[in-house]
Design a protein around this motif. Structure first.
Motif, short mmCIF file in Angstrom:
data_model
loop_
_atom_site.label_atom_id
_atom_site.label_comp_id
_atom_site.label_asym_id
_atom_site.label_seq_id
_atom_site.Cartn_x
_atom_site.Cartn_y
_atom_site.Cartn_z
N CYS A 19 0.83 -1.21 0.00
CA CYS A 19 0.00 0.00 0.00
C CYS A 19 0.86 1.25 0.00
O CYS A 19 0.57 2.22 -0.71
CB CYS A 19 -0.93 0.00 1.19
N TYR A 22 2.28 1.84 -3.52
CA TYR A 22 1.31 2.36 -4.47
C TYR A 22 0.88 3.78 -4.12
O TYR A 22 0.57 4.56 -5.03
CB TYR A 22 0.11 1.42 -4.59
N GLU A 66 0.05 0.31 -13.95
CA GLU A 66 0.04 -0.07 -12.54
C GLU A 66 -1.34 -0.55 -12.10
O GLU A 66 -1.45 -1.40 -11.22
CB GLU A 66 0.52 1.09 -11.67
N ALA A 67 -2.39 -0.01 -12.70
CA ALA A 67 -3.75 -0.45 -12.35
C ALA A 67 -3.99 -1.90 -12.75
O ALA A 67 -4.82 -2.58 -12.14
CB ALA A 67 -4.78 0.46 -13.01
N TRP A 69 -2.21 -4.33 -12.10
CA TRP A 69 -1.84 -5.19 -10.98
C TRP A 69 -3.00 -5.35 -10.01
O TRP A 69 -3.11 -6.37 -9.33
CB TRP A 69 -0.64 -4.61 -10.24
N TRP A 70 -3.85 -4.35 -9.90
CA TRP A 70 -4.95 -4.39 -8.95
C TRP A 70 -6.18 -5.01 -9.57
O TRP A 70 -6.85 -5.84 -8.97
CB TRP A 70 -5.28 -2.98 -8.46
N TYR A 71 -6.54 -4.55 -10.76
CA TYR A 71 -7.73 -5.06 -11.43
C TYR A 71 -7.43 -5.07 -12.92
O TYR A 71 -7.34 -4.02 -13.54
CB TYR A 71 -8.95 -4.18 -11.13
#
Length: 160
Positions: A19, A22, A66-67, A69-71
């Motif tokens: 966290c 990011y 980078e997004a 990696w999250w969704y």
């Protein structure tokens, strides 16, 4: 210590570190967007406007990557990987960050937020150099690096 507590004790620092990383990235991209907007507002030449627009586009590209990696959005991930595949490797991403750093630092001195310019460029340059240093000095640390593979199936999910 029971097994469930040990897992939680290990997971909490990892989650907080991820966290924190990011949040740092979001802060750097926000600074770069601010510089782009300030550059457009204070531009006296057409070239300054183009550089500022490039900065905004490069920051959006970095946020999209980078997004993933999250969704992972399959269509966006396929498009990014096809057109900007260098981002999906550690060395390519490091060189991209170094390029962005020099683009930001190279802005003309008429930008009224000089501190923001050097802070943003320094953060991107430091991150890129550190990533290259790790990639060349300790390659075993990045051997298991797997880029986001949404939209490609499992056959593409190999270390980059």
């Amino acid at each position: 210590m029971p097994r469930g507590q040990a897992t939680t004790a290990v997971a909490k620092p990892i989650v907080s570190n991820v966290c924190c990383l990011y949040l740092q990235l979001a802060f750097r991209v926000a600074m770069m967007c601010c510089l782009g907007v300030f550059g457009i507002m204070e531009a006296s030449e057409l070239a300054e406007i183009f550089v500022s627009i490039y900065m905004l586009c490069f920051s959006v590209l970095l946020v999209l990557y980078e997004a993933m990696w999250w969704y992972s959005v399959d269509a966006v991930n396929r498009n990014l990987r096809t057109n900007f595949g260098f981002l999906y490797g550690v060395k390519g991403k490091a060189m991209y960050l170094i390029f962005i750093a020099f683009l930001v630092i190279g802005l003309k001195d008429d930008v009224s937020v000089t501190f923001l310019r050097y802070m943003t460029g320094g953060c991107f340059l430091g991150t890129g150099v550190l990533m290259l240093f790790v990639a060349f000095s300790k390659p075993e640390l990045i051997e298991t690096y797997k880029a986001p593979s949404g939209g490609f199936g499992q056959e593409i999910n190999e270390p980059v």
